[in-house]
Design a protein around this motif. Structure first.
Motif, PDB file in Angstrom:
ATOM      1  N   SER A 193     -22.861  21.676  19.208  1.00  0.00           N
ATOM      2  CA  SER A 193     -22.009  21.776  20.399  1.00  0.00           C
ATOM      3  C   SER A 193     -22.402  23.072  21.108  1.00  0.00           C
ATOM      4  O   SER A 193     -23.178  23.863  20.563  1.00  0.00           O
ATOM      5  N   PRO A 194     -21.886  23.298  22.316  1.00  0.00           N
ATOM      6  CA  PRO A 194     -22.281  24.524  23.024  1.00  0.00           C
ATOM      7  C   PRO A 194     -22.055  25.789  22.206  1.00  0.00           C
ATOM      8  O   PRO A 194     -22.851  26.723  22.278  1.00  0.00           O
ATOM      9  N   SER A 195     -20.990  25.808  21.388  1.00  0.00           N
ATOM     10  CA  SER A 195     -20.741  27.031  20.625  1.00  0.00           C
ATOM     11  C   SER A 195     -21.796  27.277  19.542  1.00  0.00           C
ATOM     12  O   SER A 195     -21.888  28.371  19.013  1.00  0.00           O
TER      13      SER A 195
ATOM     14  N   VAL B  10     -26.079  24.065  21.305  1.00  0.00           N
ATOM     15  CA  VAL B  10     -26.558  22.725  21.673  1.00  0.00           C
ATOM     16  C   VAL B  10     -25.680  22.188  22.806  1.00  0.00           C
ATOM     17  O   VAL B  10     -24.498  21.927  22.609  1.00  0.00           O
ATOM     18  N   ASN B  11     -26.286  22.054  23.978  1.00  0.00           N
ATOM     19  CA  ASN B  11     -25.519  21.623  25.155  1.00  0.00           C
ATOM     20  C   ASN B  11     -26.152  20.362  25.722  1.00  0.00           C
ATOM     21  O   ASN B  11     -27.260  20.389  26.249  1.00  0.00           O
ATOM     22  N   THR B  12     -25.452  19.257  25.611  1.00  0.00           N
ATOM     23  CA  THR B  12     -26.023  17.974  26.031  1.00  0.00           C
ATOM     24  C   THR B  12     -25.984  17.792  27.548  1.00  0.00           C
ATOM     25  O   THR B  12     -26.586  16.861  28.064  1.00  0.00           O
TER      26      THR B  12
ATOM     27  N   LEU C 162     -17.961   7.353  19.718  1.00  0.00           N
ATOM     28  CA  LEU C 162     -16.534   7.037  19.699  1.00  0.00           C
ATOM     29  C   LEU C 162     -16.071   6.783  21.132  1.00  0.00           C
ATOM     30  O   LEU C 162     -16.306   7.605  22.018  1.00  0.00           O
ATOM     31  N   SER C 163     -15.458   5.638  21.338  1.00  0.00           N
ATOM     32  CA  SER C 163     -14.927   5.320  22.666  1.00  0.00           C
ATOM     33  C   SER C 163     -13.477   4.840  22.508  1.00  0.00           C
ATOM     34  O   SER C 163     -12.850   5.089  21.473  1.00  0.00           O
ATOM     35  N   VAL C 164     -12.983   4.183  23.517  1.00  0.00           N
ATOM     36  CA  VAL C 164     -11.542   3.923  23.591  1.00  0.00           C
ATOM     37  C   VAL C 164     -11.290   2.418  23.682  1.00  0.00           C
ATOM     38  O   VAL C 164     -11.964   1.715  24.456  1.00  0.00           O
TER      39      VAL C 164
ATOM     40  N   THR D 123      -7.826   3.572  19.424  1.00  0.00           N
ATOM     41  CA  THR D 123      -6.662   3.743  20.295  1.00  0.00           C
ATOM     42  C   THR D 123      -6.370   5.248  20.420  1.00  0.00           C
ATOM     43  O   THR D 123      -7.081   6.080  19.838  1.00  0.00           O
ATOM     44  N   GLN D 124      -5.338   5.600  21.150  1.00  0.00           N
ATOM     45  CA  GLN D 124      -5.007   7.007  21.399  1.00  0.00           C
ATOM     46  C   GLN D 124      -4.618   7.691  20.083  1.00  0.00           C
ATOM     47  O   GLN D 124      -3.979   7.099  19.225  1.00  0.00           O
ATOM     48  N   PHE D 125      -5.044   8.957  19.960  1.00  0.00           N
ATOM     49  CA  PHE D 125      -4.743   9.715  18.735  1.00  0.00           C
ATOM     50  C   PHE D 125      -3.291  10.228  18.784  1.00  0.00           C
ATOM     51  O   PHE D 125      -2.806  10.606  19.860  1.00  0.00           O
TER      52      PHE D 125
END
Ligand code: NAP
Length: 247
Positions: free
Chosen positions: A31-33, A36-38, A94-96, A131-133
């Protein structure tokens, strides 16, 4: 098996890495931290070295329509190109649940665009539609707040604990690519207004929830079951009240 987790510092990413590590897999956070920045491409090619599976559980820092579309299209395009060059054998994202059913939502339009890029990439893939967390209850409330009032409809929602999502994402990543979509959801169905009111009361949040059939959910007016998983979905067992008691 070496697994790269894009968004490994996030809510789902950190829990997924924990699961994978507990089961003896080499799971690396990107991840950026960690450089790694996509979006910019920084560090992406180097991060792919020796990687068998990429899990993408990153999220856009901004939910504004244009920002979120730019985030998922740019980051997914960058990732898939780097995966092809590196010979990655499985892309998990992961999608919704219901992405295709709510075109009025800029966020879900961006997830549809992300999924299309993955399906058409030629890289073996698995899409997990969750579904929503439970952890997102406050985020839903914040998005629908005016003053001390939260306006939401009674449309159905079947939320799930982030830990349960991470367990499925981890299991999916170490299995054979589905080249399709797995739907997951929580064990109970609520009205959106009822879920958020219960959550806010449990958090000691003084806001009042008002039921309003015309109130949008992230830009989309839901009529009833758009966010509900289908009959083949895998349902987890953690209930909202168990999660509240634990949190
Ligand atoms: N919220 C829900 O109810 C729900 C339901 C179903 C599916 N989902 C999906 O679940 C996924 C994960 O959500 P989450 O709540 O776990 O996310 P989150 O906690 O907000 O974490 C986001 C992650 O994305 C990373 N990230 C941000 N910009 C990046 C960039 N330019 N390059 C690489 N990584 C970047 C962040 O890294 P840093 O920490 O370094 O900034 C962080 O690790 C999302 O794709 C979302 O669509 C969410």
């Amino acid at each position: 098996m070496k697994i790269l987790v894009i968004g490994g510092t996030g809510l789902i990413g950190s829990r997924t890495i924990q699961r994978l590590t507990e089961h003896g897999h080499e799971a690396v956070s990107a991840s950026p931290s960690s450089g790694v920045n996509t979006l910019t491409g920084e560090g992406v090619a180097d991060a792919m070295t020796g990687v068998d599976v990429v899990i993408d559980v990153s999220n856009s820092p901004s939910f504004a329509d244009d920002d979120v579309m730019n985030f998922f299209v740019t980051s997914t395009t960058t990732l898939l190109a780097a995966e092809k060059d590196a010979g990655v054998k499985h892309h998990v994202a992961l999608s919704v649940v219901g992405t295709e059913r709510v075109p009025e939502s800029g966020y879900l339009r961006a997830k549809v665009a992300q999924e299309k890029l993955i399906r058409e990439s030629g890289i073996p893939y698995s899409l997990v539609h969750a579904t929503q967390f439970f952890e997102f209850v406050k985020g839903i409330a914040d998005s629908a707040t005016e003053g001390d009032t939260v306006r939401l409809s009674h449309a159905s929602i079947q939320p799930i604990a982030a830990d349960d999502v991470a367990a499925v994402v981890a299991r999916t990543a170490v299995g054979a690519p589905l080249n399709g979509t797995l739907e997951i959801g929580g064990p109970e169905k609520f009205g959106m207004d009822e879920l958020i009111a219960t959550g806010l009361a449990a958090f000691g949040d003084p806001r009042t929830v008002v039921t309003d059939a015309t109130a949008p959910y992230f830009g989309a007016v839901l009529t009833n079951d758009e966010l509900i998983p289908g009959p083949d979905a895998q349902l987890s067992t953690t209930t909202f009240s168990e999660w509240l008691a634990r949190s």
